[in-house]
Design a protein around this motif. Structure first.
Motif, PDB file in Angstrom:
ATOM      1  N   LEU A 161       0.843   7.053  -2.321  1.00 33.17           N
ATOM      2  CA  LEU A 161       1.269   5.926  -3.347  1.00 33.17           C
ATOM      3  C   LEU A 161       2.658   5.874  -3.428  1.00 33.17           C
ATOM      4  O   LEU A 161       3.009   4.774  -3.796  1.00 33.17           O
ATOM      5  CB  LEU A 161       0.556   5.792  -4.609  1.00 33.17           C
ATOM      6  CG  LEU A 161      -1.160   5.483  -4.386  1.00 33.17           C
ATOM      7  CD1 LEU A 161      -1.841   5.555  -5.699  1.00 33.17           C
ATOM      8  CD2 LEU A 161      -1.341   4.231  -3.674  1.00 33.17           C
ATOM      9  N   ASP A 162       3.368   6.756  -3.430  1.00 33.51           N
ATOM     10  CA  ASP A 162       4.568   7.001  -3.598  1.00 33.51           C
ATOM     11  C   ASP A 162       5.148   6.379  -5.122  1.00 33.51           C
ATOM     12  O   ASP A 162       5.843   5.433  -4.994  1.00 33.51           O
ATOM     13  CB  ASP A 162       5.728   6.208  -2.680  1.00 33.51           C
ATOM     14  CG  ASP A 162       7.152   6.600  -2.278  1.00 33.51           C
ATOM     15  OD1 ASP A 162       7.431   7.384  -3.218  1.00 33.51           O
ATOM     16  OD2 ASP A 162       7.781   6.142  -1.467  1.00 33.51           O
ATOM     17  N   TYR A 204       7.374   3.249  -6.252  1.00 29.58           N
ATOM     18  CA  TYR A 204       6.479   1.957  -6.503  1.00 29.58           C
ATOM     19  C   TYR A 204       5.659   2.267  -7.651  1.00 29.58           C
ATOM     20  O   TYR A 204       4.638   2.579  -7.612  1.00 29.58           O
ATOM     21  CB  TYR A 204       5.800   1.513  -5.531  1.00 29.58           C
ATOM     22  CG  TYR A 204       6.419   1.245  -4.144  1.00 29.58           C
ATOM     23  CD1 TYR A 204       7.246   0.432  -3.726  1.00 29.58           C
ATOM     24  CD2 TYR A 204       6.094   2.076  -3.130  1.00 29.58           C
ATOM     25  CE1 TYR A 204       7.944  -0.033  -2.626  1.00 29.58           C
ATOM     26  CE2 TYR A 204       7.001   2.162  -1.802  1.00 29.58           C
ATOM     27  CZ  TYR A 204       7.742   0.966  -1.773  1.00 29.58           C
ATOM     28  OH  TYR A 204       8.516   0.885  -0.530  1.00 29.58           O
ATOM     29  N   LEU A 223       0.468  -3.571  -4.019  1.00 30.86           N
ATOM     30  CA  LEU A 223       0.717  -2.243  -4.076  1.00 30.86           C
ATOM     31  C   LEU A 223       1.377  -1.547  -3.210  1.00 30.86           C
ATOM     32  O   LEU A 223       1.570  -2.077  -2.115  1.00 30.86           O
ATOM     33  CB  LEU A 223      -0.957  -1.738  -3.867  1.00 30.86           C
ATOM     34  CG  LEU A 223      -1.427  -0.440  -3.567  1.00 30.86           C
ATOM     35  CD1 LEU A 223      -1.282   0.234  -5.152  1.00 30.86           C
ATOM     36  CD2 LEU A 223      -2.641  -0.244  -3.035  1.00 30.86           C
ATOM     37  N   HIS A 224       1.904  -0.576  -3.552  1.00 32.67           N
ATOM     38  CA  HIS A 224       2.867   0.312  -2.571  1.00 32.67           C
ATOM     39  C   HIS A 224       4.127  -0.564  -1.959  1.00 32.67           C
ATOM     40  O   HIS A 224       4.522  -0.426  -0.980  1.00 32.67           O
ATOM     41  CB  HIS A 224       1.952   0.911  -1.389  1.00 32.67           C
ATOM     42  CG  HIS A 224       2.746   2.004  -0.602  1.00 32.67           C
ATOM     43  ND1 HIS A 224       3.084   1.646   0.792  1.00 32.67           N
ATOM     44  CD2 HIS A 224       3.434   3.009  -1.025  1.00 32.67           C
ATOM     45  CE1 HIS A 224       3.621   2.852   1.037  1.00 32.67           C
ATOM     46  NE2 HIS A 224       4.037   3.594   0.132  1.00 32.67           N
ATOM     47  N   ILE A 284       0.089   1.942   3.734  1.00 29.05           N
ATOM     48  CA  ILE A 284      -0.420   3.409   3.310  1.00 29.05           C
ATOM     49  C   ILE A 284      -0.937   4.069   4.423  1.00 29.05           C
ATOM     50  O   ILE A 284      -2.008   3.406   4.896  1.00 29.05           O
ATOM     51  CB  ILE A 284      -1.331   3.581   2.201  1.00 29.05           C
ATOM     52  CG1 ILE A 284      -0.619   2.600   0.911  1.00 29.05           C
ATOM     53  CG2 ILE A 284      -1.817   4.847   1.834  1.00 29.05           C
ATOM     54  CD1 ILE A 284      -1.486   2.728  -0.433  1.00 29.05           C
TER      55      ILE A 284
END
Length: 193
Positions: A97-98, A102, A129-130, A170
């Motif tokens: 997800l980093d 993010y 997302l992401h 992802i």
């Protein structure tokens, strides 16, 4: 003059019948009456279950015109909890997800198609997302609505969808195919504002 007055009275009387009775609701995430949960396969042998503890948002709902409903939600990604601290660190890392890059995910609806009974439907919207925004569709059920014991008025909904993680950049290619998607289960209870 009498005709104008009568016409004005007729229009005024008709307005409440024709205007939508939409209400705005704040999502009750602080009271633990709303949830954003996920389920993802673990190597095809079991599942990892978890949720996001911190999120906020609101929705608009009119039982007489549910197709006009809308919702907007923001999620703090680093509030992810899968009941395993080391795994959570890994999921939040740059491998998945980093979250440091993010930190927020969001959903904003763009349309709602209801079934004939008006209690179920499909809500379409933009999920970010992401760092990637995609259109997704949630299956939505109206749980119920009414007065609460504290003088408020509430409405509740549940929604589900499945996300292909590759759509959000992802990379799950090193894992078996069952791990390439994640199921989301969302319960939103809102307090009328």
């Amino acid at each position: 003059m009498l005709k104008k007055t009568a016409l004005a009275a007729l229009v005024a009387a008709a307005l409440p019948l024709t205007q939508a009775q939409a209400a705005d609701y704040k999502i009750d995430s602080e009271g633990q009456h709303a949830f954003i949960q996920f389920k993802i396969s673990h190597l095809g042998y079991s599942y990892i279950l978890g949720d996001f503890k911190q999120f906020s948002g609101d929705f608009s709902y009119d039982p007489e015109a549910p197709e006009e409903s809308s919702v907007a939600v923001k999620v703090d990604v680093d509030s992810l909890d899968s009941n395993h601290a080391e795994r959570d660190k890994h999921i939040l890392s740059g491998d998945f997800l980093d979250a440091s890059k993010y930190p927020q995910a969001s959903f904003k609806s763009t349309g709602f198609q209801i079934d004939d009974d008006g209690e179920e439907g499909e809500m379409t919207g933009e999920l970010t997302l992401h760092g990637v925004t995609r259109e997704v569709t949630f299956d939505v059920d109206h749980i119920g609505g009414g007065d609460d014991p504290w003088g408020g008025y509430r409405q509740g909904f549940e929604a589900t969808t499945t996300l292909d993680l590759a759509d959000f950049d992802i990379d799950m290619s090193q894992f078996p195919a069952p791990m390439h998607s994640v199921d989301l289960y969302v319960v939103l209870e809102g307090i009328r504002q």
